[in-house]
Every structure is written in C-alpha cells, then in structure tokens.
Design a protein around this motif. Structure first.
Motif, short mmCIF file in Angstrom:
data_model
loop_
_atom_site.label_atom_id
_atom_site.label_comp_id
_atom_site.label_asym_id
_atom_site.label_seq_id
_atom_site.Cartn_x
_atom_site.Cartn_y
_atom_site.Cartn_z
N LEU A 80 0.81 -1.21 0.00
CA LEU A 80 0.00 0.00 0.00
C LEU A 80 0.85 1.27 0.00
CD1 LEU A 80 -2.80 -0.92 2.58
CD2 LEU A 80 -3.01 -0.82 0.08
N LEU A 81 2.06 1.17 0.54
CA LEU A 81 2.94 2.33 0.66
C LEU A 81 4.01 2.37 -0.44
CD1 LEU A 81 3.30 2.15 4.51
CD2 LEU A 81 2.20 3.99 3.22
N GLY A 82 3.82 1.61 -1.48
CA GLY A 82 4.75 1.64 -2.61
C GLY A 82 6.10 1.05 -2.29
N GLY A 83 6.15 0.09 -1.37
CA GLY A 83 7.40 -0.58 -1.07
C GLY A 83 8.20 0.04 0.06
N ASP A 84 7.68 1.04 0.72
CA ASP A 84 8.40 1.67 1.83
C ASP A 84 8.30 0.78 3.07
OD1 ASP A 84 9.45 3.24 3.85
OD2 ASP A 84 8.48 5.08 3.16
N TRP A 85 9.29 -0.07 3.23
CA TRP A 85 9.28 -1.08 4.29
C TRP A 85 9.31 -0.46 5.68
CZ3 TRP A 85 8.09 -5.93 3.29
CH2 TRP A 85 8.28 -6.89 4.28
N TYR A 86 10.10 0.61 5.84
CA TYR A 86 10.23 1.23 7.16
C TYR A 86 8.92 1.89 7.60
CZ TYR A 86 15.16 0.40 6.48
OH TYR A 86 16.36 -0.20 6.26
N LEU A 87 8.27 2.58 6.68
CA LEU A 87 6.98 3.18 7.00
C LEU A 87 5.94 2.09 7.24
CD1 LEU A 87 5.34 5.72 7.41
CD2 LEU A 87 4.97 5.81 4.94
N ALA A 88 6.03 1.00 6.50
CA ALA A 88 5.11 -0.12 6.70
C ALA A 88 5.26 -0.70 8.11
CB ALA A 88 5.36 -1.19 5.66
N GLU A 89 6.49 -0.76 8.60
CA GLU A 89 6.70 -1.25 9.97
C GLU A 89 6.05 -0.30 10.99
OE1 GLU A 89 10.98 -1.50 10.07
OE2 GLU A 89 10.94 -3.65 9.62
N ASP A 90 6.16 1.00 10.73
CA ASP A 90 5.52 1.98 11.62
C ASP A 90 4.00 1.82 11.60
OD1 ASP A 90 8.00 3.00 12.28
OD2 ASP A 90 7.84 4.73 10.94
N ILE A 91 3.45 1.64 10.42
CA ILE A 91 2.00 1.47 10.27
C ILE A 91 1.55 0.19 10.99
CG2 ILE A 91 0.15 1.00 8.59
CD1 ILE A 91 0.95 3.89 8.37
N LEU A 92 2.31 -0.90 10.81
CA LEU A 92 1.97 -2.15 11.49
C LEU A 92 2.01 -1.97 13.00
CD1 LEU A 92 1.42 -5.20 11.63
CD2 LEU A 92 3.90 -5.55 11.46
N GLN A 93 3.02 -1.32 13.50
CA GLN A 93 3.14 -1.11 14.93
C GLN A 93 1.95 -0.31 15.47
OE1 GLN A 93 6.71 0.93 16.08
NE2 GLN A 93 6.41 0.51 18.24
N GLU A 94 1.56 0.74 14.74
CA GLU A 94 0.41 1.54 15.17
C GLU A 94 -0.87 0.70 15.14
OE1 GLU A 94 -1.98 4.57 16.52
OE2 GLU A 94 0.21 4.49 16.53
N ALA A 95 -1.03 -0.13 14.12
CA ALA A 95 -2.23 -0.97 14.02
C ALA A 95 -2.28 -1.98 15.16
CB ALA A 95 -2.26 -1.68 12.67
N VAL A 96 -1.15 -2.59 15.50
CA VAL A 96 -1.13 -3.56 16.60
C VAL A 96 -1.37 -2.85 17.93
CG1 VAL A 96 0.32 -5.21 17.84
CG2 VAL A 96 0.30 -5.21 15.36
N LEU A 97 -0.85 -1.64 18.08
CA LEU A 97 -1.11 -0.88 19.30
C LEU A 97 -2.61 -0.61 19.44
CD1 LEU A 97 -0.08 0.79 21.75
CD2 LEU A 97 0.04 2.73 20.19
N ARG A 98 -3.24 -0.26 18.33
CA ARG A 98 -4.68 -0.02 18.37
C ARG A 98 -5.44 -1.32 18.66
NH1 ARG A 98 -6.09 4.60 13.84
NH2 ARG A 98 -4.56 6.11 14.60
N ALA A 99 -4.95 -2.43 18.13
CA ALA A 99 -5.58 -3.72 18.42
C ALA A 99 -5.45 -4.03 19.91
CB ALA A 99 -4.93 -4.82 17.58
#
Length: 180
Positions: free
Chosen positions: A33-52
């Motif tokens: 979804l982020l065009g291959g930006d792995w580092y930003l994807a990790e940040d997004i995943l971390q935020e999603a898991v925090l919300r979970a």
C-alpha cells in the motif's frame, strides 16, 4: 516491579499472537500500500497492533480472528498517511545540502582576546589611533580632531600600528587575515 495480572498477561499474549499470526502478512500488505516503503510499513503495522491492543477486549481477545480488523486499520492508517503527504509540500531540499550549523561565538571570542593581547604590545599612541578608528568607528579626520593631531599623522600611526599588530599576531601563530 508489580506482577502482571491475568488481564495484563492475556493482553501481552494477545499482542504476541497477533504478531506471530498476522505480522508478516500485514507488513507485506502495508508495504504494498505504501509503494514498497518497508520502514513506513513497519511503523503502520506497529500503530495498528497498538490499536488492536487498546481494543483487545472489544475484539474478543482472539488473535486468530483479528486479521480483517487489522488490515482495515492498516488501510485507514495508510490512507491517512497519503492524505498528509498530499497536504504537505514535497521536500525539495536534500538533507545533505541542508545547513543546520549553529553559530559558535567561541572562535570570535578567542580571536578578540588574541587581538587585545597583541594590541597591548603596541605603543600608547598607536593603540589610541587603532581604538578610535576600529573600535570607536571614527574616520581619520574625526580621530585627528579628537587627538589634536594632523590627519596625516593619524594615517601614518594607523599604518604602522597595523603592521606591528600583524607581526604580533603572527608571533602568536594567529592567521594574518585577522588584520588586513
């Protein structure tokens, strides 16, 4: 350190299970979804898991069934990121060319002290002329009037004073561009 209660233990296990069951696939999804930006994807995943984790009780504390909710959250966070990027202008300044230096008065203070020490070696008449011309910002005519001497004498004393000052600074190992 206080012992974790069973509710805290369950939440910690819930986060571990979410990462174990869905972390890899959700990270790849966010990266796409982020065009291959792995580092930003990790940040997004971390935020999603925090919300979970914050909504763990509402999600039923069942990590195996949280994937649809997690992917929807990742999608929303990604959309928010893209919207924020559109709102902010693109940074056209490369970080390497950005000057982030902070003025340091130390060098200026040291040079000033060095010049004052060198001035102390000059004869009183030359020190007076230098003081009026450079520190008092008098012109030659004003300095001559103030000292009660001819303008030519002021110019002559300043010439010889600057030469002597240059020599005194060179003797101290100072760069000679201090006195021009």
């Amino acid at each position: 350190m206080p012992l974790l209660t069973t509710a805290d233990d369950q939440r910690d296990r819930f986060i571990g299970d979410v990462y174990a069951l869905h972390g890899g696939s959700t990270l790849r999804y966010a990266s796409r979804l982020l065009g291959g930006d792995w580092y930003l994807a990790e940040d997004i995943l971390q935020e999603a898991v925090l919300r979970a984790w914050k909504h763990a009780s509402a999600l039923g504390m069942n990590a195996s069934e949280v994937r649809p909710w997690l992917w929807t959250t990742v999608r929303h966070l990604t959309i928010d990121h893209h919207r924020a990027e559109r709102r902010r202008p693109a940074d056209s300044t490369a970080l390497a060319t950005l000057d982030v230096s902070v003025p340091d008065p130390t060098d200026r203070l040291l040079r000033g002290r060095l010049v004052l020490d060198a001035l102390s070696e000059l004869p009183e008449q030359q020190r007076q002329v230098i003081g009026l011309l450079y520190y008092g910002r008098f012109n030659a005519a004003q300095a001559a009037e103030h000292l009660g001497i001819p303008v030519g004498t002021v110019k002559s004393r300043s010439h010889y004073a600057l030469r002597a000052l240059r020599r005194a600074l060179e003797a101290r190992g100072a760069v000679t561009d201090v006195v021009r």
